[in-house]
Scaffold this motif. Structure first.
Motif, PDB file in Angstrom:
ATOM      1  N   ALA A 162       0.485  -1.001  -0.314  1.00 46.58           N
ATOM      2  CA  ALA A 162      -0.262  -0.102  -0.190  1.00 46.58           C
ATOM      3  C   ALA A 162       0.771   1.488   0.289  1.00 46.58           C
ATOM      4  O   ALA A 162       0.858   2.365  -0.826  1.00 46.58           O
ATOM      5  N   ALA A 163       1.970   1.085   0.978  1.00 46.56           N
ATOM      6  CA  ALA A 163       2.950   2.621   0.743  1.00 46.56           C
ATOM      7  C   ALA A 163       3.256   2.663  -0.646  1.00 46.56           C
ATOM      8  O   ALA A 163       3.482   3.927  -0.974  1.00 46.56           O
ATOM      9  N   LYS A 164       3.833   1.519  -1.001  1.00 46.27           N
ATOM     10  CA  LYS A 164       4.329   1.692  -2.463  1.00 46.27           C
ATOM     11  C   LYS A 164       3.488   2.152  -3.329  1.00 46.27           C
ATOM     12  O   LYS A 164       4.113   3.830  -4.470  1.00 46.27           O
ATOM     13  N   PHE A 165       2.380   1.951  -3.528  1.00 45.09           N
ATOM     14  CA  PHE A 165       1.215   2.438  -4.357  1.00 45.09           C
ATOM     15  C   PHE A 165       0.573   3.908  -3.898  1.00 45.09           C
ATOM     16  O   PHE A 165       1.096   4.439  -4.803  1.00 45.09           O
ATOM     17  N   LEU A 166       1.203   4.428  -2.592  1.00 46.42           N
ATOM     18  CA  LEU A 166       0.603   5.692  -2.178  1.00 46.42           C
ATOM     19  C   LEU A 166       1.851   6.495  -2.616  1.00 46.42           C
ATOM     20  O   LEU A 166       1.879   8.147  -3.390  1.00 46.42           O
ATOM     21  N   ARG A 167       3.071   6.022  -3.056  1.00 51.82           N
ATOM     22  CA  ARG A 167       4.484   6.786  -2.904  1.00 51.82           C
ATOM     23  C   ARG A 167       4.189   6.607  -4.511  1.00 51.82           C
ATOM     24  O   ARG A 167       4.319   7.847  -5.343  1.00 51.82           O
ATOM     25  N   LEU A 168       3.844   6.212  -5.642  1.00 54.32           N
ATOM     26  CA  LEU A 168       3.377   6.353  -7.018  1.00 54.32           C
ATOM     27  C   LEU A 168       2.406   7.601  -7.001  1.00 54.32           C
ATOM     28  O   LEU A 168       2.882   7.749  -8.314  1.00 54.32           O
ATOM     29  N   THR A 169       1.112   6.880  -6.208  1.00 57.61           N
ATOM     30  CA  THR A 169       0.525   8.484  -6.789  1.00 57.61           C
ATOM     31  C   THR A 169       1.108   9.345  -6.435  1.00 57.61           C
ATOM     32  O   THR A 169       0.420  10.708  -7.148  1.00 57.61           O
ATOM     33  N   ALA A 170       1.820   9.682  -5.106  1.00 54.38           N
ATOM     34  CA  ALA A 170       2.248  10.883  -5.240  1.00 54.38           C
ATOM     35  C   ALA A 170       3.322  11.193  -6.027  1.00 54.38           C
ATOM     36  O   ALA A 170       3.195  12.823  -6.722  1.00 54.38           O
ATOM     37  N   LEU A 171       3.974  10.434  -6.178  1.00 51.46           N
ATOM     38  CA  LEU A 171       5.031  10.914  -7.738  1.00 51.46           C
ATOM     39  C   LEU A 171       3.680  11.352  -8.968  1.00 51.46           C
ATOM     40  O   LEU A 171       4.288  12.665  -9.729  1.00 51.46           O
ATOM     41  N   GLY A 172       2.619  10.911  -8.782  1.00 55.63           N
ATOM     42  CA  GLY A 172       2.004  11.792  -9.888  1.00 55.63           C
ATOM     43  C   GLY A 172       1.260  12.691  -9.764  1.00 55.63           C
ATOM     44  O   GLY A 172       1.772  13.615 -10.922  1.00 55.63           O
ATOM     45  N   GLY A 173       1.183  12.796  -8.868  1.00 57.52           N
ATOM     46  CA  GLY A 173       0.973  14.327  -7.771  1.00 57.52           C
ATOM     47  C   GLY A 173       2.451  15.538  -8.217  1.00 57.52           C
ATOM     48  O   GLY A 173       2.261  16.417  -8.553  1.00 57.52           O
ATOM     49  N   ILE A 174       3.625  14.970  -8.291  1.00 54.97           N
ATOM     50  CA  ILE A 174       4.864  15.797  -8.715  1.00 54.97           C
ATOM     51  C   ILE A 174       4.926  15.723 -10.074  1.00 54.97           C
ATOM     52  O   ILE A 174       5.188  17.354 -10.503  1.00 54.97           O
ATOM     53  N   MET A 188      -0.172  12.198   1.434  1.00 54.91           N
ATOM     54  CA  MET A 188      -0.170  10.723   0.565  1.00 54.91           C
ATOM     55  C   MET A 188       1.537  10.166   1.735  1.00 54.91           C
ATOM     56  O   MET A 188       1.377   9.284   1.385  1.00 54.91           O
ATOM     57  N   LEU A 189       2.651  10.653   1.435  1.00 54.01           N
ATOM     58  CA  LEU A 189       3.958  10.751   2.093  1.00 54.01           C
ATOM     59  C   LEU A 189       3.947  10.100   2.894  1.00 54.01           C
ATOM     60  O   LEU A 189       4.530   9.563   3.681  1.00 54.01           O
ATOM     61  N   VAL A 190       3.475  10.943   4.073  1.00 55.75           N
ATOM     62  CA  VAL A 190       3.330  11.071   5.551  1.00 55.75           C
ATOM     63  C   VAL A 190       2.451   9.348   5.974  1.00 55.75           C
ATOM     64  O   VAL A 190       3.030   9.801   6.862  1.00 55.75           O
ATOM     65  N   PHE A 191       1.639  10.003   5.834  1.00 51.87           N
ATOM     66  CA  PHE A 191       0.584   7.794   5.142  1.00 51.87           C
ATOM     67  C   PHE A 191       1.534   7.609   5.304  1.00 51.87           C
ATOM     68  O   PHE A 191       1.323   5.860   5.567  1.00 51.87           O
ATOM     69  N   ALA A 192       1.992   7.045   4.246  1.00 47.42           N
ATOM     70  CA  ALA A 192       2.838   5.672   3.652  1.00 47.42           C
ATOM     71  C   ALA A 192       3.778   5.735   4.169  1.00 47.42           C
ATOM     72  O   ALA A 192       4.578   4.310   4.239  1.00 47.42           O
ATOM     73  N   VAL A 193       4.185   6.262   5.179  1.00 42.96           N
ATOM     74  CA  VAL A 193       4.947   6.129   6.597  1.00 42.96           C
ATOM     75  C   VAL A 193       4.599   5.113   7.380  1.00 42.96           C
ATOM     76  O   VAL A 193       5.031   3.837   7.715  1.00 42.96           O
ATOM     77  N   ASP A 194       3.270   5.315   7.117  1.00 46.32           N
ATOM     78  CA  ASP A 194       2.828   4.606   8.591  1.00 46.32           C
ATOM     79  C   ASP A 194       2.226   3.156   8.461  1.00 46.32           C
ATOM     80  O   ASP A 194       2.361   1.883   8.564  1.00 46.32           O
ATOM     81  N   ALA A 195       1.900   3.121   6.597  1.00 45.08           N
ATOM     82  CA  ALA A 195       1.747   1.834   5.857  1.00 45.08           C
ATOM     83  C   ALA A 195       2.335   0.872   6.019  1.00 45.08           C
ATOM     84  O   ALA A 195       2.573  -0.113   5.829  1.00 45.08           O
ATOM     85  N   ALA A 196       3.354   1.419   5.247  1.00 51.30           N
ATOM     86  CA  ALA A 196       5.192   0.338   5.326  1.00 51.30           C
ATOM     87  C   ALA A 196       4.776  -0.239   6.693  1.00 51.30           C
ATOM     88  O   ALA A 196       5.641  -1.086   6.366  1.00 51.30           O
ATOM     89  N   LYS A 197       4.754   0.465   8.067  1.00 52.07           N
ATOM     90  CA  LYS A 197       4.515  -0.822   9.144  1.00 52.07           C
ATOM     91  C   LYS A 197       3.569  -0.881   9.199  1.00 52.07           C
ATOM     92  O   LYS A 197       3.231  -1.833  10.425  1.00 52.07           O
ATOM     93  N   ASN A 198       2.518  -0.995   8.041  1.00 48.81           N
ATOM     94  CA  ASN A 198       1.545  -1.976   8.542  1.00 48.81           C
ATOM     95  C   ASN A 198       0.588  -1.021  10.298  1.00 48.81           C
ATOM     96  O   ASN A 198      -0.271  -2.008  10.566  1.00 48.81           O
ATOM     97  N   VAL A 204      -5.242   5.117   4.262  1.00 53.24           N
ATOM     98  CA  VAL A 204      -5.215   4.674   2.537  1.00 53.24           C
ATOM     99  C   VAL A 204      -6.486   4.803   1.668  1.00 53.24           C
ATOM    100  O   VAL A 204      -6.356   5.667   1.166  1.00 53.24           O
ATOM    101  N   GLN A 205      -7.531   4.729   2.508  1.00 53.50           N
ATOM    102  CA  GLN A 205      -8.132   4.608   1.797  1.00 53.50           C
ATOM    103  C   GLN A 205      -9.554   5.986   1.551  1.00 53.50           C
ATOM    104  O   GLN A 205      -9.644   7.025   0.516  1.00 53.50           O
ATOM    105  N   CYS A 206      -8.705   6.691   3.074  1.00 52.06           N
ATOM    106  CA  CYS A 206      -9.612   8.032   3.028  1.00 52.06           C
ATOM    107  C   CYS A 206      -8.470   9.285   2.354  1.00 52.06           C
ATOM    108  O   CYS A 206      -9.206   9.685   1.274  1.00 52.06           O
ATOM    109  N   ILE A 207      -7.598   9.167   2.202  1.00 47.70           N
ATOM    110  CA  ILE A 207      -6.246   9.877   0.922  1.00 47.70           C
ATOM    111  C   ILE A 207      -7.340   9.631  -0.273  1.00 47.70           C
ATOM    112  O   ILE A 207      -6.984  10.352  -1.313  1.00 47.70           O
ATOM    113  N   GLY A 208      -6.928   8.086  -0.114  1.00 44.97           N
ATOM    114  CA  GLY A 208      -7.177   7.589  -2.364  1.00 44.97           C
ATOM    115  C   GLY A 208      -9.023   8.780  -2.283  1.00 44.97           C
ATOM    116  O   GLY A 208      -8.752   8.839  -3.659  1.00 44.97           O
TER     117      GLY A 208
END
Lengths: 133, 191
Positions: B91-103, B150-160, B166-170
């Motif tokens: 999930a964290a990996k996809f969140l980072r990819l999403t953020a990359l899209g934003g960048i 999204m990048l902040v949430f990805a930090v937590d998501a990576a640790k499960n 994840v759904q909320c920011i989505g």
């Protein structure tokens, strides 16, 4: 006051909610592919030069794309029904806003009034042909 | 002991509070962007000369950015799917990819604006350009806010941890995507 009982209660609620809260995940790649095709259609539309077709490919397709994102990615159709009602209510109020304000903005003269500034802007814009120094 | 936000696990209304709040945010955003877009549409219909101004916007840049946002929305929903499967790192990996899209979106936007400003089209160049920079600028701010969260949430998501976030920011990101879906034809196609 400790938050432990609340947390425990919430965790129990979550355990129940989690099983029913997860949505069925469909084929998102297929949805994305359709959205990209629709994007291409909206870009190619103006090349036809047919005004009704351009309007459809621009705005009709935009509505279809928005619906697809809301349904397939946001899962609005699987959310509690009142969420849909909430969103529809917002759109209805927007429509009321538009209907209330549009006559003042879109008409440049009425029975006892003239919007000279708007008329001049239209005239100046047409003469300037959209170019700036 | 891992920390879990109560907003993610309490669901008095039948919807976890965090998601409920996200829907309220989206409802309020409908009025913010909806009011701006409704205002733009009525002015555009009343001022045919705006079409001549719109002819200067770069359709290819708008189309590319639409593609980028649609793709980032795909990554956002894949992050949600991974979170539902309790696969936090994925999930964290996809969140980072999403953020990359934003960048990428913001980079293209800044290049596009630089070009337009160099040509003399600025906020005060006329009604069309006022709306153009205001609406697209407000949207870009939403993209920026979304990708940071999204990048902040990805930090937590990576640790499960805090996976329901994840759904909320989505949801927020998909809404930002929908706004752009309407901005694209209004600002780039209708000329």
């Amino acid at each position: 006051m400790s938050t432990e009982p609340l947390t425990n209660h919430a965790s129990a609620a979550h355990a129940g909610a989690a099983s029913e809260d997860h949505v069925h995940h469909g084929n998102y790649l297929k949805v994305w592919a359709i959205l990209v095709v629709l994007l291409i259609v909206s870009v190619l539309g103006p090349m036809t030069g047919i005004r009704p077709l351009i309007l459809f490919t621009a705005f009709g397709v935009a509505i279809i794309k928005a619906y697809m994102v809301a349904k397939n990615f946001m899962h609005v159709n699987l959310e509690r029904r009142w969420v849909t009602y909430l969103l529809i209510t917002c759109l209805v109020f927007l429509a009321i806003l538009f209907a209330g304000v549009a006559p003042d903005v879109m008409k440049h003269q009425g029975l006892h009034w003239d919007n000279y500034a708007a008329k001049e802007a239209v005239q100046a814009g047409a003469q300037g042909n959209g170019k700036h120094e | 002991m891992s920390s879990r936000s109560i907003a993610n696990i309490r669901s008095v209304t039948g919807i976890p509070t965090a998601r409920l709040v996200t829907w309220w945010v989206i409802a309020s955003e409908i009025f913010i962007f909806g009011g701006l877009l409704a205002s733009y549409i009525m002015h555009r219909l009343a001022h045919p000369e705006w079409g001549l101004e719109a002819a200067h916007t770069i359709t290819a840049a708008g189309a590319f950015n639409t593609f980028v946002l649609l793709t980032s929305s795909l990554f956002a929903v894949l992050a949600h799917k991974a979170a539902d499967a309790h696969d936090g790192p994925r999930a964290a990996k996809f969140l980072r990819l999403t953020a990359l899209g934003g960048i990428i979106f913001l980079l293209v936007k800044s290049l596009e604006w630089t070009d337009e400003i160099r040509e003399g089209f600025v906020l005060s160049s006329g009604g069309f350009w006022s709306f153009y920079y205001t609406v697209a600028g407000l949207h870009a701010l939403h993209v920026l806010a979304g990708l940071i969260i999204m990048l902040v949430f990805a930090v937590d998501a990576a640790k499960n941890e805090n996976l329901p976030r994840v759904q909320c920011i989505g949801l927020y990101w998909h809404f930002v995507d929908i706004i752009w879906i309407f901005l694209f034809p209004l600002l780039y196609i209708a000329k």
